[in-house]
Design an enzyme around this catalytic site. Structure first.
Site, PDB file in Angstrom:
ATOM      1  N   THR A 147       0.821  -1.216   0.000  1.00 29.49           N
ATOM      2  CA  THR A 147       0.000   0.000   0.000  1.00 29.49           C
ATOM      3  C   THR A 147       0.856   1.268   0.000  1.00 29.49           C
ATOM      4  OG1 THR A 147      -1.494   1.273   1.421  1.00 29.49           O
ATOM      5  CG2 THR A 147      -0.123  -0.316   2.530  1.00 29.49           C
ATOM      6  N   ASP A 148       0.290   2.354  -0.503  1.00 28.89           N
ATOM      7  CA  ASP A 148       1.015   3.639  -0.474  1.00 28.89           C
ATOM      8  C   ASP A 148       1.190   4.147   0.958  1.00 28.89           C
ATOM      9  OD1 ASP A 148      -1.634   4.379   0.031  1.00 28.89           O
ATOM     10  OD2 ASP A 148      -1.754   5.874  -1.568  1.00 28.89           O
ATOM     11  N   GLU A 149       0.381   3.584   1.898  1.00 33.65           N
ATOM     12  CA  GLU A 149       0.461   4.076   3.280  1.00 33.65           C
ATOM     13  C   GLU A 149       1.822   3.807   3.923  1.00 33.65           C
ATOM     14  OE1 GLU A 149      -2.810   3.505   5.903  1.00 33.65           O
ATOM     15  OE2 GLU A 149      -4.288   3.774   4.322  1.00 33.65           O
TER      16      GLU A 149
ATOM     17  N   TYR B  18      -1.468  -0.464  11.177  1.00 33.58           N
ATOM     18  CA  TYR B  18      -1.726  -1.125   9.889  1.00 33.58           C
ATOM     19  C   TYR B  18      -0.572  -0.888   8.918  1.00 33.58           C
ATOM     20  CZ  TYR B  18      -3.285  -1.462   5.032  1.00 33.58           C
ATOM     21  OH  TYR B  18      -3.335  -1.736   3.691  1.00 33.58           O
TER      22      TYR B  18
ATOM     23  N   LYS C  83       2.289  -3.418   7.267  1.00 35.96           N
ATOM     24  CA  LYS C  83       2.472  -3.613   5.823  1.00 35.96           C
ATOM     25  C   LYS C  83       3.923  -3.292   5.427  1.00 35.96           C
ATOM     26  CE  LYS C  83      -0.279  -4.534   3.079  1.00 35.96           C
ATOM     27  NZ  LYS C  83      -0.750  -5.853   2.576  1.00 35.96           N
TER      28      LYS C  83
END
Ligand code: NAD
Ligand code: DAU
Length: 350
Positions: free
Chosen positions: A134-136, A159, A163
């Site tokens: 994810t870009d997060e 989260y 990741k």
């Protein structure tokens, strides 16, 4: 015939990906393993459940024995790991669950793949492990700039930290064992089958039930929205053509503030369904802890190397999405244990 092991295929993106792949290719076999957490729903796969090229196994990616057995019994060519706990708000309440599924689950899958794919001198040909990230993991942007593949990792929530940890383990398997891998980092997805804890389906659901629309903080946080089918196309290209060991960012410059998303949904529903739905339903509530301000992907690498560009603009995609939820009241009713009842009754029992 190539065999794909798709994990988390009963969730939002995984179920869209399985349907996309079975529609596109005649000569592939898909094994979907999913633990069926609250977010996993076999109803998402109803249209292909009897397809002879598709097989579902209920399993936890952290379960070494179950995962090794699947690798021993099947000649897996590609692993596409979607399985994860995916909701930031839940991770703030229960971080351990996220570390277990997202980090331990990833290393368990990597090990099983490594053990079956390794040869005396390296790895069997034409095998690959793809981590759906994810870009997060890049953290939060200010008003300008974009995330590139070389932006340093700076996750903030449990989260995104889980990741990012998983990404580093995947990278370590490439650096240490030369295991064939890719990592994809995508921006916010929206479209059919998304669980209504996430912003877009939650707001649609609440509007249809004439309930308050919770907007965190000032509503000016920005996300870069991608229609899920465009994401599926990008993943397919990475599987087929992605250079071994590389990371690919996936996004298409569709940045919108949260308040814009909420107002767009209200406008459509007010005009097309029920004119009692107005901006008065918007309620600014306490902000998410550690709330990232802005995400924005620079998709130059995937465009240049793999020729991928999103096909769906946000304006088209959001209408398609709202219509899908309107037409699938039964699905929403089932996943929310009847919360959708009122609208469903109005629509179908008139
Ligand atoms: P989702 O929550 O809808 O689905 C996750 C699926 O994984 C569910 O079916 C769940 O049952 C399954 N699962 C969870 N833990 C498992 C375990 N231990 N073993 C086996 N199955 C398990 O999530 P999603 O939105 O479809 O996201 C899929 C992947 O894409 C995730 O890895 C997420 O981090 C990533 N991602 C999501 C987005 C987005 O906007 N939704 C954007 C970028 C990346
Ligand atoms: O960027 C990719 C990520 O997008 C994925 O990795 C995650 O799995 C996915 O859940 C998503 O994370 P976000 O936190 O961005 O998505 P969410 O839908 O939870 O929230 C989107 C924005 O809307 C965020 O700024 C928080 C805000 N929000 C969310 C909810 C649920 C609200 O204002 N009100 C809400 O009720």
């Amino acid at each position: 015939m190539e065999t794909y092991l798709i994990t988390g295929g009963a969730g939002f993106i995984g179920s869209n990906f399985i349907q996309y792949m079975l529609k596109k290719y005649q000569n592939i076999k898909i094994i979907n393993i999913d633990k069926l957490t609250y977010a996993g729903n076999l109803e998402n796969l109803k249209s292909i459940e009897n397809n002879e090229k598709y097989n579902f196994i209920q399993a936890d990616i952290c379960d070494k024995t179950a995962i090794s057995k699947i690798f021993i019994e099947n000649d897996i060519d590609y692993v596409v790991n979607f399985a994860a706990e995916s909701h930031v708000d839940r991770s703030i309440k229960e971080p351990e669950v996220f570390v277990k599924a997202n980090v331990l689950g990833t290393v368990t899958l990597l090990n099983a793949a490594k053990d079956t794919w390794k040869t005396e001198n390296g790895f069997k040909e034409y095998k690959k492990y793809i981590q759906i990230s994810t870009d997060e993991v890049y953290g939060s942007l200010g008003e300008t700039g974009y995330f590139t593949e070389t932006t340093p990792l700076d996750p903030h929530s449990p989260y995104s930290s889980s990741k990012a940890s998983a990404d580093l383990i995947v990278k370590a398997y490439y650096d240490t064992y030369k295991m064939p891998i890719n990592i994809t980092r995508c921006s916010n997805n929206y479209g059919p089958y998304q669980f209504p804890e996430k912003l877009i389906p939650l707001i649609i659901n609440n509007c249809l039930n004439n309930k308050e629309l919770p907007v965190y903080g000032d509503g000016l946080n920005i996300r870069d929205w991608l229609y899920v089918e465009d994401h599926c196309e990008a993943i397919d290209l990475v599987v087929q053509k992605g250079r071994i060991g590389e990371v690919y960012n996936i996004g298409g410059h569709n940045e919108r503030t949260n308040i814009h998303i909420v107002k767009t949904i209200i406008d459509y529903i007010k005009e097309n369904i029920d004119d009692i739905i107005t901006y008065d339903l918007i309620k600014h509530v306490e902000d998410r802890k550690g709330h990232d301000r802005r995400y924005g992907i620079d998709p130059t690498k995937i465009k240049k190397e793999l020729g991928w560009e999103p096909k769906t603009t946000f304006e088209e995609g959001i209408i398609k999405t709202i219509k899908w939820y309107l037409e699938n009241g039964k699905w929403m009713n089932n996943v929310t244990n009847g919360e959708y009842q009122e609208y469903y009754k109005k629509m179908y029992n008139k």
